[in-house]
Design an enzyme around this catalytic site. Structure first.
Site, PDB file in Angstrom:
ATOM      1  N   HIS A 188      43.634  22.344  62.718  1.00  0.00           N
ATOM      2  CA  HIS A 188      44.904  21.943  61.894  1.00  0.00           C
ATOM      3  C   HIS A 188      45.776  22.912  61.243  1.00  0.00           C
ATOM      4  O   HIS A 188      46.954  22.837  61.196  1.00  0.00           O
ATOM      5  CB  HIS A 188      44.492  20.831  61.062  1.00  0.00           C
ATOM      6  CG  HIS A 188      44.123  19.442  61.865  1.00  0.00           C
ATOM      7  ND1 HIS A 188      42.825  19.161  62.369  1.00  0.00           N
ATOM      8  CD2 HIS A 188      44.860  18.676  62.525  1.00  0.00           C
ATOM      9  CE1 HIS A 188      42.783  18.191  63.116  1.00  0.00           C
ATOM     10  NE2 HIS A 188      44.223  18.016  63.191  1.00  0.00           N
ATOM     11  N   GLU A 430      41.970   9.802  72.903  1.00  0.00           N
ATOM     12  CA  GLU A 430      41.284  10.954  72.439  1.00  0.00           C
ATOM     13  C   GLU A 430      39.660  11.071  72.864  1.00  0.00           C
ATOM     14  O   GLU A 430      39.191  12.302  72.597  1.00  0.00           O
ATOM     15  CB  GLU A 430      41.612  11.756  71.007  1.00  0.00           C
ATOM     16  CG  GLU A 430      41.493  10.570  70.037  1.00  0.00           C
ATOM     17  CD  GLU A 430      42.129  11.001  68.725  1.00  0.00           C
ATOM     18  OE1 GLU A 430      42.598  11.941  68.415  1.00  0.00           O
ATOM     19  OE2 GLU A 430      42.185  10.238  67.743  1.00  0.00           O
ATOM     20  N   ASP A 454      41.919  16.439  70.868  1.00  0.00           N
ATOM     21  CA  ASP A 454      40.545  15.937  70.985  1.00  0.00           C
ATOM     22  C   ASP A 454      40.140  15.560  72.262  1.00  0.00           C
ATOM     23  O   ASP A 454      39.046  15.764  72.550  1.00  0.00           O
ATOM     24  CB  ASP A 454      40.350  14.612  69.948  1.00  0.00           C
ATOM     25  CG  ASP A 454      40.117  15.168  68.560  1.00  0.00           C
ATOM     26  OD1 ASP A 454      39.686  16.172  68.426  1.00  0.00           O
ATOM     27  OD2 ASP A 454      40.841  14.458  67.571  1.00  0.00           O
ATOM     28  N   CYS A 501      50.613  12.831  72.117  1.00  0.00           N
ATOM     29  CA  CYS A 501      50.896  13.642  70.813  1.00  0.00           C
ATOM     30  C   CYS A 501      49.988  14.810  70.505  1.00  0.00           C
ATOM     31  O   CYS A 501      50.131  15.401  69.613  1.00  0.00           O
ATOM     32  CB  CYS A 501      50.679  12.555  69.652  1.00  0.00           C
ATOM     33  SG  CYS A 501      49.263  12.034  69.394  1.00  0.00           S
TER      34      CYS A 501
HETATM   35  C1  PEP Z   1      44.628  14.919  69.044  1.00  0.00           C
HETATM   36  O1  PEP Z   1      43.639  15.085  68.886  1.00  0.00           O
HETATM   37  O2  PEP Z   1      45.454  15.451  70.277  1.00  0.00           O
HETATM   38  C2  PEP Z   1      45.668  14.856  67.744  1.00  0.00           C
HETATM   39  C3  PEP Z   1      46.928  14.595  68.294  1.00  0.00           C
HETATM   40  O3  PEP Z   1      45.000  14.389  66.740  1.00  0.00           O
HETATM   41  P1  PEP Z   1      44.689  15.523  65.886  1.00  0.00           P
HETATM   42  O4  PEP Z   1      45.120  16.767  66.250  1.00  0.00           O
HETATM   43  O5  PEP Z   1      45.417  15.249  64.287  1.00  0.00           O
HETATM   44  O6  PEP Z   1      43.195  15.517  65.878  1.00  0.00           O
HETATM   45 MG    MG Z   2      42.587  13.816  67.152  1.00  0.00          MG
END
Ligand code: PEP
Ligand code: MG
Length: 573
Positions: A188, A430, A454, A501
C-alpha cells in the site's frame, strides 16, 4: 558513489538529501545514583525539552492537518504536566535510581493500569503515555527521534518500510521520493506513492543500512535505481531525465478531455483509484471518467477511534458531489493484511493476508459495517454511487453483506432519510474461488471489479509484500490471465459489467489483452490515467481479439510479455 537496485513502484526521478527513518537505540540500564538532585534536574530538563518540542509539533500539526491531529499532541502535552506521574518519578529518583529507569518503572505502571481499564478511551491513553515516555527517554539519552512530519527542506525518505498511515502523513511539499528495504509493487505504501506522484523504489533489502542520513541521493522510480553521492555528470543525466519525464506529463495533457475509446471506436471507462477525499482532485485533473475504487479504509486510519456515521457521510457526500454524477465505486472497509487499525486491538495473526480481514471482519463486527453502510446510503442522493464488497470468497458472504445493506436501507427509509433507488451493488474479485465461480456470482452481483493485487498473490501463493518472492508475483501468468478471462466472460454472459482496480489495469503490457478480453472499466492511480487513455486511443480492439486464443495457450508470463511486445501495439510516447 554507490548504486542500489530495488523494485520501481512510482515513476519519476527525484534528487534530494536522504532522510533516514531508523528506529533509534533507546536502550538503558538501571544505575544507582548518589546525586539525586542533579538527576532530578536532568529529568526536569528532559521534560522541559520534550514540552517545547511537542508545542512546536502541535502547532505544526494544527496548521498542516487540522485540529483533530493537533489534539493528539495536546493530550501528550497534558501528560507532561501530570503531577501524579511526575511526582512518582521524582520519588523513585530520590530513592537513588537513575532517571531513565525511574521513568520506565513509573510509565510502565501507568501503561499497565490504563491498559487494564474497561473503557476504550482510557485504554487508548496507554499509547499516549508510551509515546510521551519515549520522547522523554530520548532526551535523557541525547538521542534524536526522527519525525517526518516536521520537515523543512526537500528530502528522500529512507525506511525499512512505510506503513500506509505513515505514508499518508508525508508532507509532499518536502518529500520528493522514498526508498524502502521491504515491499513490492502492490504494497500500500507503493500505491500511495503513485497516488501522490512521488518517485519511489521499494524492496531494496539494504537501503537503510547503506544510505547515510543527509547524503545526496537520486531515486529513479521508473527503473528502480538508487544512487548515493552521484558524480556531477550522472546527476546532470538524471536532471535531464527528470525534465523529460515532466515533458511527457505535459504532452499527455492533450488526452485529458478525450473519450476513452479505442482506434476502432470501442468505448471503455478509465477511472481513478482514491484513498482519501482529496485524491478526487487528481482524478479530475487527470481526466478520469469516474472513480473505480475508493479505498475507504484510509478514513479509518491514522486516528484514535472509528469514524462515526456523520463524519463518513460528509466525506462520501463530498466525493460524490465532486464527481458530478460520474460513476463512483466505493469499496466498503478492507482492513487487515498490511492495513491495520491499532485501536481495534485485533489479535496478531500468523498470516494476516489470509486472516480476519475485510468483509470477514465486517460481517463479524456488524456495528462497524452498518455505520459505514448507513453513511454510504445517505450519501447516495448526491451522486452516482456504486458500492462493492472486498475479499468475497463465498456466495454466502456476498448475500450476507447485501442483506445488511438492504436492511440498513429500509431502516433509513423508516427514519425518514432519502436513499437513491439506483445504487449498483457489486463485489471485488480478488480471491481465486470467486473468480472460478464468477458465473454464480454474476447472477447476484450488479458488477465485478477485479482486484489483481490480491488475485495475483492468492493465485500464485506469493506474498505481495515480500521482495524475496516478488519474482513469483506475475500479472501475466497464464493462470491469472485465464481467471480474468473467466470473470469477464461470466459477467458478460449475464449482462453485467466488469472493471479492474488492481494495478494491472494501468499496465501497458496488460492493457491490450484486457481490451481484447472486453474489460469495461480500467481503474488506476490517477497518474496513470492519461497514459492509459493515450495507449487505448492508439489500439484497435478487433485485430487484438484475434490474438487472445493464442495468448491463453502460452505457457509462461515471460512468453506472454514477449508476445505482447512483438505482436500487439504497446504505446510508447
Ligand atoms: C486489489 O487487491 O487488487 C485491490 C485493488 O485492493 P487492495 O490493493 O486495496 O488490496
Ligand atoms: Mg485487495
Amino acid at each position: 558513489m554507490l548504486e542500489l537496485k530495488g523494485i520501481a513502484v512510482s515513476n519519476g526521478i527525484a534528487l534530494a538529501k536522504a532522510y533516514c527513518l531508523i528506529e533509534p537505540d533507546l536502550s538503558f540500564s538501571r544505575v544507582e545514583v548518589s546525586n539525586t538532585e542533579s538527576e532530578n534536574t536532568r529529568f526536569k530538563n528532559a521534560v522541559a525539552t520534550s514540552k517545547l518540542e511537542l508545542q512546536e509539533i502541535c502547532e505544526m500539526a494544527r496548521h498542516k492537518f487540522g485540529e483533530e491531529k493537533a489534539a493528539i499532541f495536546s493530550a501528550h502535552l497534558l501528560l507532561l504536566e501530570d503531577p501524579e506521574m511526575l511526582s512518582a518519578i521524582e520519588v523513585k529518583i530520590n530513592e537513588g535510581i537513575n532517571a531513565e529507569y525511574a521513568l520506565h518503572e513509573v510509565s510502565s505502571m501507568f501503561i499497565a493500569m490504563f491498559e487494564s481499564m474497561d473503557n476504550d478511551y482510557m485504554r487508548e491513553r496507554a499509547a499516549d503515555i508510551r509515546d510521551v515516555a519515549k520522547r522523554i527517554l530520548a532526551h535523557l539519552l541525547g538521542v534524536t527521534i526522527p519525525d517526518y512530519s516536521r520537515l523543512t527542506t526537500d528530502v528522500i525518505i529512507v525506511a525499512e518500510d512505510l506503513t500506509p498511515s505513515m505514508t499518508a502523513q508525508l508532507d509532499t511539499r518536502y518529500v520528493k521520493g522514498f526508498i524502502t528495504d521491504i515491499g513490492g509493487r502492490t504494497s500500500h505504501s507503493a500505491i500511495l506513492a503513485r497516488t501522490m506522484e512521488i518517485p519511489a523504489v521499494v524492496g531494496t533489502k539494504t537501503a537503510t543500512k547503506t544510505i547515510k542520513h543527509g547524503a545526496p541521493v537520486i531515486v529513479d522510480g521508473t527503473n528502480g535505481t538508487i544512487i548515493m553521492n552521484a558524480t556531477e555528470e550522472l546527476s546532470q543525466y538524471y536532471i535531464n531525465q527528470q525534465e523529460a519525464h515532466e515533458k511527457e506529463k505535459r504532452d499527455l495533457a492533450q488526452y485529458r478531455f478525450l473519450e476513452s475509446k479505442s482506434a476502432d471506436g470501442y468505448t471503455v471507462e478509465i477511472g481513478g483509484n482514491i484513498g482519501k477525499p482529496e485524491d478526487v482532485d487528481t482524478v479530475v485533473t487527470n481526466g478520469g471518467d469516474g472513480i473505480g475504487l475508493f479505498r475507504t479504509e484510509f478514513l479509518y486510519m491514522d486516528r484514535q477511534e472509528l469514524p462515526n456515521e456523520e463524519e463518513q457521510f460528509a466525506v462520501y457526500r463530498a466525493v460524490l458531489e465532486k464527481m458530478h454524477d460520474k460513476p463512483t465505486v466505493v469499496r466498503t472497509l478492507d482492513i487487515g493484511g498490511d492495513k491495520n487499525l491499532p485501536y481495534l486491538k485485533l489479535a496478531p495473526e500468523m498470516n494476516p493476508f489470509l486472516g480476519y480481514r475485510a468483509i470477514r471482519l465486517c460481517l463479524d463486527q456488524q456495528e462497524i459495517f452498518r455505520t459505514q453502510l448507513r453513511a454510504l446510503l445517505r450519501a447516495s442522493m448526491f451522486g452516482n454511487l456504486k458500492i462493492m464488497f472486498p475479499m468475497i470468497a463465498t456466495v454466502e458472504e456476498f448475500r450476507a453483506a447485501k442483506a445488511l445493506l438492504l436492511e440498513e436501507q429500509q431502516n433509513l427509509k423508516n427514519e425518514g432519510f432519502a436513499v437513491s433507488g439506483t445504487i449498483e451493488v457489486g463485489m471485488m474479485i480478488e480471491i481465486p474461488s470467486a473468480a472460478i465461480i464468477a458465473d454464480l456470482f454474476a447472477k447476484e452481483a450488479d458488477f465485478f471489479s477485479i482486484g489483481t493485487n490480491d488475485l495475483i498473490q492468492y493465485t500464485l501463493a506469493t506474498d505481495r509484500m515480500n521482495e524475496n518472492v516478488s519474482y513469483l508475483y506475475q500479472p501475466y501468468h497464464p493462470a491469472v490471465l485465464r481467471l480474468i478471462k473467466t470473470v469477464i466472460d461470466a459477467a458478460h454472459s449475464q449482462g453485467k459489467w466488469v472493471g479492474m482496480c488492481g494495478e494491472m489495469a494501468g499496465d501497458e503490457i496488460a492493457i491490450p489483452i484486457l481490451l481484447a478480453l472486453g474489460l469495461d472499466e480500467f481503474s488506476m492511480n490517477a497518474s496513470a490515467i492519461l497514459k492509459t487513455r493515450a495507449q487505448i486511443t492508439k489500439l484497435s480492439r478487433e485485430p487484438l481479439m484475434e490474438h487472445i486464443e493464442h495468448i491463453m495457450m502460452l505457457s509462461t508470463a515471460e512468453d506472454v510479455e514477449h508476445y505482447v511486445r512483438n505482436h500487439l501495439v504497446v504505446y510508447h510516447q
